[in-house]
Design a protein around this motif. Structure first.
Motif, short mmCIF file in Angstrom:
data_model
loop_
_atom_site.label_atom_id
_atom_site.label_comp_id
_atom_site.label_asym_id
_atom_site.label_seq_id
_atom_site.Cartn_x
_atom_site.Cartn_y
_atom_site.Cartn_z
N CYS A 107 -14.35 5.56 5.63
CA CYS A 107 -14.75 4.36 6.37
C CYS A 107 -15.31 4.76 7.73
CB CYS A 107 -13.57 3.42 6.55
SG CYS A 107 -14.00 1.89 7.42
N GLN A 108 -16.58 4.46 7.93
CA GLN A 108 -17.26 4.74 9.19
C GLN A 108 -17.56 3.44 9.91
OE1 GLN A 108 -20.56 7.75 9.64
NE2 GLN A 108 -21.80 5.91 9.77
N ILE A 109 -17.07 3.31 11.12
CA ILE A 109 -17.30 2.12 11.94
C ILE A 109 -18.28 2.49 13.06
CG2 ILE A 109 -16.25 0.44 13.50
CD1 ILE A 109 -13.64 0.81 11.91
N THR A 110 -19.37 1.73 13.16
CA THR A 110 -20.35 1.96 14.21
C THR A 110 -20.64 0.65 14.94
OG1 THR A 110 -22.23 1.49 12.74
CG2 THR A 110 -21.46 3.79 12.87
N LEU A 155 0.82 -1.21 0.00
CA LEU A 155 0.00 0.00 0.00
C LEU A 155 0.85 1.26 0.00
CD1 LEU A 155 -2.88 -0.98 2.46
CD2 LEU A 155 -2.84 -1.10 -0.03
N ASP A 156 2.11 1.14 -0.39
CA ASP A 156 2.96 2.33 -0.49
C ASP A 156 2.30 3.34 -1.44
OD1 ASP A 156 5.54 3.77 -0.10
OD2 ASP A 156 5.68 3.45 -2.26
N GLY A 157 2.27 4.60 -1.02
CA GLY A 157 1.63 5.63 -1.83
C GLY A 157 0.20 5.92 -1.43
N VAL A 158 -0.37 5.08 -0.55
CA VAL A 158 -1.73 5.32 -0.03
C VAL A 158 -1.62 6.06 1.29
CG1 VAL A 158 -3.82 4.23 0.87
CG2 VAL A 158 -2.70 3.28 -1.16
N ARG A 159 -2.33 7.16 1.41
CA ARG A 159 -2.29 7.95 2.65
C ARG A 159 -3.62 7.78 3.38
NH1 ARG A 159 -0.64 12.44 0.81
NH2 ARG A 159 1.53 11.98 1.30
N VAL A 160 -3.53 7.43 4.67
CA VAL A 160 -4.70 7.18 5.50
C VAL A 160 -4.72 8.19 6.64
CG1 VAL A 160 -5.86 5.51 6.99
CG2 VAL A 160 -4.60 4.72 4.96
N LEU A 161 -5.84 8.87 6.82
CA LEU A 161 -6.04 9.73 7.98
C LEU A 161 -6.94 8.97 8.94
CD1 LEU A 161 -5.20 12.56 8.94
CD2 LEU A 161 -7.39 13.41 8.07
N ASP A 162 -6.36 8.51 10.03
CA ASP A 162 -7.05 7.64 10.99
C ASP A 162 -7.47 8.47 12.20
OD1 ASP A 162 -7.91 5.73 12.75
OD2 ASP A 162 -6.01 4.64 12.88
N ALA A 163 -8.75 8.81 12.28
CA ALA A 163 -9.28 9.59 13.39
C ALA A 163 -10.04 8.71 14.37
CB ALA A 163 -10.19 10.70 12.86
N SER A 164 -9.78 7.41 14.34
CA SER A 164 -10.53 6.48 15.19
C SER A 164 -9.88 6.31 16.55
CB SER A 164 -10.64 5.12 14.49
OG SER A 164 -9.37 4.52 14.34
N GLN A 165 -10.67 5.78 17.49
CA GLN A 165 -10.20 5.52 18.84
C GLN A 165 -10.65 4.12 19.26
OE1 GLN A 165 -10.30 8.91 21.63
NE2 GLN A 165 -11.64 9.96 20.18
N MET A 166 -10.32 3.75 20.49
CA MET A 166 -10.66 2.45 21.05
C MET A 166 -9.89 1.34 20.31
SD MET A 166 -12.77 3.41 23.48
CE MET A 166 -13.79 2.05 24.02
N PHE A 185 -10.06 7.93 4.92
CA PHE A 185 -10.36 8.51 6.23
C PHE A 185 -11.11 7.46 7.03
CE2 PHE A 185 -13.32 10.98 9.00
CZ PHE A 185 -12.36 11.57 9.81
N ILE A 186 -10.68 7.23 8.28
CA ILE A 186 -11.32 6.26 9.17
C ILE A 186 -11.81 6.99 10.42
CG2 ILE A 186 -11.03 4.12 10.49
CD1 ILE A 186 -8.54 3.54 8.77
N GLN A 187 -13.07 6.75 10.79
CA GLN A 187 -13.59 7.30 12.04
C GLN A 187 -14.60 6.33 12.64
OE1 GLN A 187 -16.77 8.34 12.86
NE2 GLN A 187 -17.82 8.90 10.98
N ASN A 188 -14.66 6.32 13.97
CA ASN A 188 -15.65 5.48 14.65
C ASN A 188 -16.37 6.24 15.77
OD1 ASN A 188 -13.45 5.56 16.38
ND2 ASN A 188 -13.43 3.36 16.81
#
Length: 400
Positions: free
Chosen positions: A128-131, A10-21, A99-102
């Motif tokens: 990506c939304q995790i609920t 996944l080199d070249g893929v940028r992920v902004l991870d705003a998730s917790q837990m 973008f990842i958030q939960n």
């Protein structure tokens, strides 16, 4: 820590991870293991797991939970409610692939970080939304915590004996499986973007993941009405015929699974089992079988029984403690436990990434970050912010 491997898949893929837990951070970490540039986007006080521990365990000032879930990430600490911080966040979204958030749904809406908000900034964004339970329905605002989701899922009734209370998994099963499913969804969406040029939203609900992992049990119930009925003796799964469970031996514990009873009787020298030739005997006489095995197996050491089972090509194994596991020759020989060199606390032992890719290996490139340690380098290197802009952000209290 290996540094001379080829670039990850996944080199070249940028992920902004705003998730917790757990679930979100597991997803982000796995993408980082595969080579993505993962920027952990945190509030100025840090995410939940910087302050929450299991058993009070810390290495230096770091919660072991945070260390376990946040390798291969850079930390940017920005106040999303600060107008200057909000602008920096939006600039990062414009430069990100994922973008990842939960957050809970209402919280995401209040923060202005929904899919509808962010796709206006970056139409190519994979969101990506995790609920816990999805975006609609009576449970949508319930807390999506692992134990609670396991309880809702029905899975707790498949383990133990009839007199036991519902039995949760000792693993953080709902969180971990959700993190993996989220990563699969992100990879699929990235592949689709190669064709369409467009981003899309991925919604992962923990309850749906745990139900999916019970596909055989739920398919059985929904089509036949058969439910897990736990026997008087403890079982590892209420819909699996005896023998299927954990047994004490003379020196510890062992597992025994799905052995044809006549063959098991021959292996263990137990005559009554040799006469149980009807395929239904494992259900019809389950309590008797489990009770007789419990008495028999405690008379000899684990190695004795495993040798006999192996000779008869039957399924059994030892039950390890964590100390046993770390010393297990198979684990040691295959290097499944590795070390991360952390600049603040020294070497940290962790399980290595479980994926094996021949050409683009998963790797641990970065130790879990201190809060905000990469804020300035990300904002300057990625967004081109100059020293004056950084000074203004610090002065406004927008960044850590």
């Amino acid at each position: 820590m290996t540094t001379d491997l080829p670039k990850g898949a996944l080199d070249g893929v940028r992920v902004l991870d705003a998730s917790q837990m757990l679930a979100g951070p597991i997803c982000g970490m796995r993408l980082g293991d595969l080579g993505a540039d993962v920027i952990k986007f945190e509030p100025l006080t840090g995410e939940f797991n910087r302050h929450s521990t299991i058993g009070g365990a810390k290495v230096g000032e770091f919660s072991t939970t945070f260390l376990a879930l946040n390798r291969n990430k850079r930390s940017v600490a920005v106040d999303l409610k600060n107008p200057e911080g909000r602008k920096a966040f939006e600039d990062l979204i414009a430069k990100s692939d994922v973008f990842i958030q939960n957050y809970r749904i209402k919280t995401a809406e209040k923060l202005g970080i929904t899919w509808d908000d962010l796709r206006k900034i970056n139409p190519r964004l994979i969101y990506c939304q995790i609920t816990g339970y999805g975006e609609t329905g009576p449970l949508k605002d319930r807390p999506g915590q692992d134990l609670l989701v396991q309880g809702y899922s029905g899975s707790m009734w498949a383990v133990g004996s009839a007199d036991d209370p519902p039995m949760p998994s000792a693993l953080w099963a709902a969180d971990s499986m959700t993190g993996y499913q989220a990563a699969i969804g992100i990879l699929a969406a990235l592949n689709a973007r190669h064709r369409t040029g467009r981003g899309q939203k991925i919604s992962i609900a923990m309850i749906e993941v745990v139900m999916d992992c019970q596909a055989q049990e739920l398919t059985t119930y929904l089509n036949t009405g058969l439910t897990p009925e736990r026997p008087a003796t403890s079982t590892a799964h209420a819909l699996v015929a005896a023998p299927y469970g954990v047994f004490r031996t003379a020196d510890g514990w062992m597992t025994l699974a799905m052995a044809p009873l006549p063959k098991l009787g021959e292996a263990l020298g137990h005559e009554p089992f040799k006469t149980m030739t009807d395929p239904e005997d494992g259900f019809a006489h389950r309590d008797r079988i489990m009770s007789e095995l419990a008495e028999l197996l405690k008379t000899q050491r684990t190695d004795h029984w495993l040798k006999l089972l192996d000779e008869h090509r039957l399924w059994g194994g030892r039950v390890n403690t964590y100390a046993d596991l770390a010393a297990e020759p198979h684990i040691v020989e295959n290097g499944i436990i590795t070390e991360i060199d952390h600049p603040e606390v020294g070497p940290i032992k962790v399980p290595r990434p479980p994926m094996r890719l021949s050409d683009t290996p998963a790797d641990i490139r970065l130790p879990p970050p201190a809060l905000g340690q990469d804020t300035e380098s990300v904002l300057t290197g990625l967004l081109g912010y100059d020293a004056a802009r950084l000074a203004a952000l610090r002065s406004a209290g927008a960044i850590h």
